[in-house]
Design a protein around this motif. Structure first.
Motif, PDB file in Angstrom:
ATOM      1  N   SER A 503       0.846  -1.197   0.000  1.00  0.00           N
ATOM      2  CA  SER A 503       0.000   0.000   0.000  1.00  0.00           C
ATOM      3  C   SER A 503       0.875   1.238   0.000  1.00  0.00           C
ATOM      4  O   SER A 503       1.955   1.256   0.599  1.00  0.00           O
ATOM      5  CB  SER A 503      -0.916   0.006   1.233  1.00  0.00           C
ATOM      6  OG  SER A 503      -1.657   1.215   1.312  1.00  0.00           O
ATOM      7  N   ALA A 504       0.406   2.285  -0.677  1.00  0.00           N
ATOM      8  CA  ALA A 504       1.057   3.595  -0.651  1.00  0.00           C
ATOM      9  C   ALA A 504      -0.029   4.641  -0.444  1.00  0.00           C
ATOM     10  O   ALA A 504      -1.070   4.604  -1.110  1.00  0.00           O
ATOM     11  CB  ALA A 504       1.825   3.853  -1.941  1.00  0.00           C
ATOM     12  N   GLU A 505       0.237   5.557   0.470  1.00  0.00           N
ATOM     13  CA  GLU A 505      -0.788   6.538   0.840  1.00  0.00           C
ATOM     14  C   GLU A 505      -0.117   7.885   1.100  1.00  0.00           C
ATOM     15  O   GLU A 505       0.976   7.954   1.660  1.00  0.00           O
ATOM     16  CB  GLU A 505      -1.522   6.052   2.095  1.00  0.00           C
ATOM     17  CG  GLU A 505      -2.587   6.995   2.618  1.00  0.00           C
ATOM     18  CD  GLU A 505      -3.357   6.394   3.781  1.00  0.00           C
ATOM     19  OE1 GLU A 505      -3.561   7.105   4.786  1.00  0.00           O
ATOM     20  OE2 GLU A 505      -3.759   5.201   3.679  1.00  0.00           O
ATOM     21  N   VAL A 506      -0.773   8.950   0.673  1.00  0.00           N
ATOM     22  CA  VAL A 506      -0.355  10.315   0.976  1.00  0.00           C
ATOM     23  C   VAL A 506      -1.497  10.993   1.716  1.00  0.00           C
ATOM     24  O   VAL A 506      -2.645  10.949   1.257  1.00  0.00           O
ATOM     25  CB  VAL A 506      -0.010  11.115  -0.298  1.00  0.00           C
ATOM     26  CG1 VAL A 506       0.327  12.559   0.051  1.00  0.00           C
ATOM     27  CG2 VAL A 506       1.149  10.475  -1.038  1.00  0.00           C
ATOM     28  N   ASP A 507      -1.187  11.582   2.879  1.00  0.00           N
ATOM     29  CA  ASP A 507      -2.246  12.314   3.577  1.00  0.00           C
ATOM     30  C   ASP A 507      -1.802  13.744   3.861  1.00  0.00           C
ATOM     31  O   ASP A 507      -0.611  14.074   3.850  1.00  0.00           O
ATOM     32  CB  ASP A 507      -2.721  11.597   4.837  1.00  0.00           C
ATOM     33  CG  ASP A 507      -1.709  11.544   5.968  1.00  0.00           C
ATOM     34  OD1 ASP A 507      -0.736  12.324   5.953  1.00  0.00           O
ATOM     35  OD2 ASP A 507      -1.874  10.715   6.881  1.00  0.00           O
ATOM     36  N   TYR A 508      -2.783  14.584   4.108  1.00  0.00           N
ATOM     37  CA  TYR A 508      -2.566  16.018   4.303  1.00  0.00           C
ATOM     38  C   TYR A 508      -3.338  16.479   5.533  1.00  0.00           C
ATOM     39  O   TYR A 508      -4.546  16.220   5.647  1.00  0.00           O
ATOM     40  CB  TYR A 508      -3.038  16.794   3.074  1.00  0.00           C
ATOM     41  CG  TYR A 508      -3.033  18.303   3.256  1.00  0.00           C
ATOM     42  CD1 TYR A 508      -1.843  19.020   3.275  1.00  0.00           C
ATOM     43  CD2 TYR A 508      -4.229  19.003   3.413  1.00  0.00           C
ATOM     44  CE1 TYR A 508      -1.835  20.396   3.437  1.00  0.00           C
ATOM     45  CE2 TYR A 508      -4.240  20.383   3.583  1.00  0.00           C
ATOM     46  CZ  TYR A 508      -3.038  21.075   3.604  1.00  0.00           C
ATOM     47  OH  TYR A 508      -3.034  22.434   3.777  1.00  0.00           O
ATOM     48  N   ARG A 509      -2.629  17.133   6.449  1.00  0.00           N
ATOM     49  CA  ARG A 509      -3.281  17.659   7.656  1.00  0.00           C
ATOM     50  C   ARG A 509      -3.836  19.040   7.333  1.00  0.00           C
ATOM     51  O   ARG A 509      -3.114  20.026   7.257  1.00  0.00           O
ATOM     52  CB  ARG A 509      -2.287  17.721   8.814  1.00  0.00           C
ATOM     53  CG  ARG A 509      -2.866  18.316  10.095  1.00  0.00           C
ATOM     54  CD  ARG A 509      -1.940  18.067  11.275  1.00  0.00           C
ATOM     55  NE  ARG A 509      -0.593  18.576  11.035  1.00  0.00           N
ATOM     56  CZ  ARG A 509      -0.217  19.848  11.218  1.00  0.00           C
ATOM     57  NH1 ARG A 509      -1.098  20.751  11.632  1.00  0.00           N
ATOM     58  NH2 ARG A 509       1.028  20.212  10.981  1.00  0.00           N
ATOM     59  N   PHE A 510      -5.152  19.100   7.124  1.00  0.00           N
ATOM     60  CA  PHE A 510      -5.783  20.368   6.763  1.00  0.00           C
ATOM     61  C   PHE A 510      -6.278  21.135   7.976  1.00  0.00           C
ATOM     62  O   PHE A 510      -6.610  22.320   7.872  1.00  0.00           O
ATOM     63  CB  PHE A 510      -6.952  20.127   5.791  1.00  0.00           C
ATOM     64  CG  PHE A 510      -8.100  19.344   6.375  1.00  0.00           C
ATOM     65  CD1 PHE A 510      -9.184  19.979   6.959  1.00  0.00           C
ATOM     66  CD2 PHE A 510      -8.097  17.948   6.325  1.00  0.00           C
ATOM     67  CE1 PHE A 510     -10.241  19.265   7.479  1.00  0.00           C
ATOM     68  CE2 PHE A 510      -9.151  17.223   6.853  1.00  0.00           C
ATOM     69  CZ  PHE A 510     -10.231  17.880   7.438  1.00  0.00           C
ATOM     70  N   LYS A 511      -6.308  20.476   9.123  1.00  0.00           N
ATOM     71  CA  LYS A 511      -6.753  21.093  10.358  1.00  0.00           C
ATOM     72  C   LYS A 511      -6.157  20.290  11.499  1.00  0.00           C
ATOM     73  O   LYS A 511      -5.831  19.115  11.332  1.00  0.00           O
ATOM     74  CB  LYS A 511      -8.293  21.096  10.424  1.00  0.00           C
ATOM     75  CG  LYS A 511      -8.882  21.892  11.558  1.00  0.00           C
ATOM     76  CD  LYS A 511     -10.414  21.850  11.496  1.00  0.00           C
ATOM     77  CE  LYS A 511     -11.020  22.631  12.649  1.00  0.00           C
ATOM     78  NZ  LYS A 511     -12.510  22.564  12.624  1.00  0.00           N
ATOM     79  N   GLU A 512      -6.004  20.927  12.650  1.00  0.00           N
ATOM     80  CA  GLU A 512      -5.443  20.212  13.793  1.00  0.00           C
ATOM     81  C   GLU A 512      -6.236  18.937  14.058  1.00  0.00           C
ATOM     82  O   GLU A 512      -7.456  18.960  14.220  1.00  0.00           O
ATOM     83  CB  GLU A 512      -5.468  21.117  15.035  1.00  0.00           C
ATOM     84  CG  GLU A 512      -4.697  20.556  16.210  1.00  0.00           C
ATOM     85  CD  GLU A 512      -3.197  20.513  15.972  1.00  0.00           C
ATOM     86  OE1 GLU A 512      -2.519  19.679  16.595  1.00  0.00           O
ATOM     87  OE2 GLU A 512      -2.712  21.329  15.166  1.00  0.00           O
ATOM     88  N   ASN A 513      -5.509  17.774  14.055  1.00  0.00           N
ATOM     89  CA  ASN A 513      -6.098  16.451  14.322  1.00  0.00           C
ATOM     90  C   ASN A 513      -6.985  15.937  13.189  1.00  0.00           C
ATOM     91  O   ASN A 513      -7.699  14.945  13.379  1.00  0.00           O
ATOM     92  CB  ASN A 513      -6.882  16.435  15.635  1.00  0.00           C
ATOM     93  CG  ASN A 513      -5.998  16.662  16.838  1.00  0.00           C
ATOM     94  OD1 ASN A 513      -4.836  16.271  16.846  1.00  0.00           O
ATOM     95  ND2 ASN A 513      -6.525  17.315  17.854  1.00  0.00           N
ATOM     96  N   TRP A 514      -6.943  16.572  12.008  1.00  0.00           N
ATOM     97  CA  TRP A 514      -7.733  16.088  10.874  1.00  0.00           C
ATOM     98  C   TRP A 514      -6.830  15.960   9.644  1.00  0.00           C
ATOM     99  O   TRP A 514      -6.024  16.840   9.357  1.00  0.00           O
ATOM    100  CB  TRP A 514      -8.883  17.048  10.558  1.00  0.00           C
ATOM    101  CG  TRP A 514     -10.001  16.981  11.557  1.00  0.00           C
ATOM    102  CD1 TRP A 514     -10.148  17.747  12.667  1.00  0.00           C
ATOM    103  CD2 TRP A 514     -11.120  16.093  11.527  1.00  0.00           C
ATOM    104  NE1 TRP A 514     -11.288  17.399  13.340  1.00  0.00           N
ATOM    105  CE2 TRP A 514     -11.918  16.383  12.667  1.00  0.00           C
ATOM    106  CE3 TRP A 514     -11.537  15.083  10.659  1.00  0.00           C
ATOM    107  CZ2 TRP A 514     -13.095  15.703  12.960  1.00  0.00           C
ATOM    108  CZ3 TRP A 514     -12.716  14.401  10.930  1.00  0.00           C
ATOM    109  CH2 TRP A 514     -13.482  14.709  12.066  1.00  0.00           C
ATOM    110  N   ARG A 515      -7.006  14.846   8.906  1.00  0.00           N
ATOM    111  CA  ARG A 515      -6.231  14.611   7.694  1.00  0.00           C
ATOM    112  C   ARG A 515      -7.147  14.055   6.601  1.00  0.00           C
ATOM    113  O   ARG A 515      -8.128  13.369   6.893  1.00  0.00           O
ATOM    114  CB  ARG A 515      -5.099  13.606   7.938  1.00  0.00           C
ATOM    115  CG  ARG A 515      -4.034  14.085   8.929  1.00  0.00           C
ATOM    116  CD  ARG A 515      -2.968  13.008   9.122  1.00  0.00           C
ATOM    117  NE  ARG A 515      -1.963  13.374  10.100  1.00  0.00           N
ATOM    118  CZ  ARG A 515      -0.849  14.032   9.824  1.00  0.00           C
ATOM    119  NH1 ARG A 515      -0.610  14.388   8.580  1.00  0.00           N
ATOM    120  NH2 ARG A 515       0.017  14.330  10.773  1.00  0.00           N
TER     121      ARG A 515
END
Length: 575
Positions: A503-515
């Motif tokens: 698996s390969a995943e990219v995530d982005y934190r757009f708000k504190e404690n949220w991705r």
């Protein structure tokens, strides 16, 4: 008449002095922390510009301003400061302007720090001096000098130099030459060492508690080791409160005895839960943890879980090892029932194992016996295996729940011989890898891979619990739990000898404690290792909760476009 005129003139002068006006203050030529300090110490700047003040007070504070500014800049090494001060009367009141010329700062021409006593060859103190910001020919900043002195005393306290003090700590500033001479003599005295450790409690044997102590008697004292002892005792579950105290007044020959006072925890811990996962369906669970069975610190943990797909009941008996905070012996018993899309099985398992932790490595080796009664597709059978097994785990991470950088590796080896309580010869190897890597402050990359291979002559003799399956929340998303792999004539997934998933995943934190995340998974369970892998793509959202990441994903099996998007809901850490 002359007398009256004099009185009138005096009154007019007095009234003019009592004229009230607001004040605006402007300072140029200095910035950063030095500017902040100037504005803090500059008395005229502390006047409220929304209020009015008597003219005589404004003029007086304006005359004091150059001295205020010069005093404010001395801690930053500026001893030859020039101030061009102007006070203007404007319609709204006053404008006080101060143009600051810093000139060259005082530089360190002598930087002498002498350490006497045991600390003179203590590498930690030597590193503190080496890494200090105070260097010859550098600008002398008084706060750096005071901070280094404070670090000396703090380090001495943490490392057992209980009698440490400064014999001399002088700074000589030559304003004319613009130089600073530092002359410090630090007397560390003799370093104290750990003495005996005394535990005040009434539930466990002292021999067990002494094994929690992370230091030997006569080791050099450090407060960090006392903190480690406190954390280890609290993490054991035996105690609700632990206080670790050095008895300095009772020291003998520079050996300080240690007192440990603790409050026993509740002996029994009961936990109940209700939840839902897309792999398990709805589930309820209950557990009992007997925190100590006897004075040797043995523990008993029982658990039962009922879910739509798999239900189980089991117990573990734990015996602390030589290093009880990380090493232990475990005896376990378990019964489980599973009913999942044409696969029905009941598993009975008994086992014993030893777990040893070395730095970031964890090694478990043991022996288990299991019996499976199963029906999978067209195959109905009963099997038993006596399985010696060994597993290795390595994990390094910058946190427990919210991880920005980390790595995990797992390896498990199993085997069985048909001459010893087993229906067939069998060998199995499983490898697992996970990584979390930061790309920027808000972006991360998460990867994982799992490989598995099993040797057995007759695959049908292998029960479902020892076969490989793919698909599900932690495998290839877009496919149902364990519904990716070889199928029999009835269309039932029967599992395989081999496993490969990634698996390969990219995530982005757009708000504190949220991705938010984008991912792709690939893999399959196979009878032969060269069979085709299946791929999926998807997106999801994560909430970093106090108990771990809650993930909600939507995934599509792109190799089978007729399959609908599939929802996946999981909870747990990223590694």
């Amino acid at each position: 008449m002359l007398y009256i005129r004099c009185i009138l003139i005096a009154c007019s002068l007095f009234v003019s002095c009592l004229t009230f006006a607001s004040v605006e203050v402007r300072v140029s030529g200095v910035d950063g922390k030095a500017y902040d300090n100037v504005m803090t110490l500059l008395q005229i700047a502390r006047l409220n510009d929304s209020e009015s003040y008597a003219d005589y007070r404004v003029r007086y504070l304006h005359r004091q301003a150059p001295d205020d500014i010069q005093k404010a800049l001395r801690p930053y090494g500026y001893y030859q400061v020039e101030v061009n001060a102007q006070l203007e009367s404007v319609e709204s009141g006053w404008v006080a302007s101060y143009e600051v010329v810093l000139n060259e700062p005082a530089r360190i021409t002598k930087n002498s720090w002498i350490i006497n006593g045991d600390a003179s060859d203590d590498d930690v103190f030597l590193a503190l001096l080496k890494n200090s910001d105070l260097k010859e020919n550098q600008r002398f900043i008084h706060s750096q000098y005071e901070a280094l002195k404070s670090r000396f005393l703090s380090l001495a306290s943490r490392r057992g130099y209980h009698d440490a003090h400064f014999n001399k700590h002088d700074v000589e500033i030559d304003v004319d030459k613009n130089t600073a001479n530092i002359d410090v003599i630090f007397e560390s005295g003799q370093r104290y060492r750990f003495g005996s450790v005394t535990f005040e409690q009434d539930i466990l044997n002292d021999d067990l508690l002494q094994r929690f102590v992370p230091f030997e008697q006569s080791d050099g004292y450090t407060s960090q080791e006392l903190s480690n002892l406190q954390v280890a005792l609290l993490d054991s579950g035996y105690f609700s409160q632990v206080q670790v105290t050095p008895r300095w007044n009772d020291s003998k020959k520079h050996h300080v005895p240690i007192d440990v006072k603790s409050t026993a925890n509740y002996r029994n811990q009961y936990q109940y839960g209700i939840g839902y996962g897309t792999d398990t369906g709805a589930r309820v669970s209950a557990s009992l943890n007997r925190r100590w069975v006897n004075s040797e610190g043995h523990q008993l943990r029982g658990m039962t879980q009922v879910s739509q797909i798999e239900s189980r009941i089991g117990a573990n008996y734990i015996i602390p090892g030589q290093n009880p905070q990380s090493d232990y012996y475990r005896f376990n018993a378990e019964v489980s029932d599973k009913d999942n899309e044409g696969q029905e099985s009941r598993l009975y398992r008994l086992g014993a194992s030893s777990v040893v932790t070395m730095s970031k490595w964890r090694h478990e080796f043991g022996l288990s016996w299991q019996r499976d009664d199963f029906e999978i597709g067209e195959t109905i059978g009963t099997s038993q295996f006596l399985i010696p097994h060994s597993s290795w785990n390595y994990m390094s991470a910058d946190g427990r729940l919210n991880i920005d950088k980390g790595f995990r590796f797992d390896a498990t080896l199993k085997a069985a011989n048909d001459a010893v309580l087993s229906d067939a010869n069998m060998a199995s190897l499983e490898l697992g890898f996970k990584a979390v890597l930061p790309l920027t402050e808000r972006f991360r990359v998460l990867t994982r891979a799992n490989l598995g291979a099993t040797y057995i002559e007759d695959f049908n003799a292998l029960p479902p619990s020892l076969r490989f399956f793919a698909g599900g929340d932690h495998s290839v998303r877009g496919y149902a739990y364990e519904q990716l792999g070889p199928e029999d004539d009835t269309g039932t997934v029967i599992g395989g000898r081999y496993l490969a998933t990634a698996s390969a995943e990219v995530d982005y934190r757009f708000k504190e404690n949220w991705r938010i995340a984008l991912f792709t998974d690939i893999g399959n369970a196979m009878i032969e290792p060269n069979e085709k892998l299946k791929q999926s793509v998807g997106f999801g959202i994560r909430w970093i909760s106090p108990i771990g990441s809650i993930r909600l994903d939507l995934a599509q099996a792109i190799d089978e476009p007729d399959k609908p998007w599939r929802l996946h809901l999981t909870l747990g850490p990223d590694l």
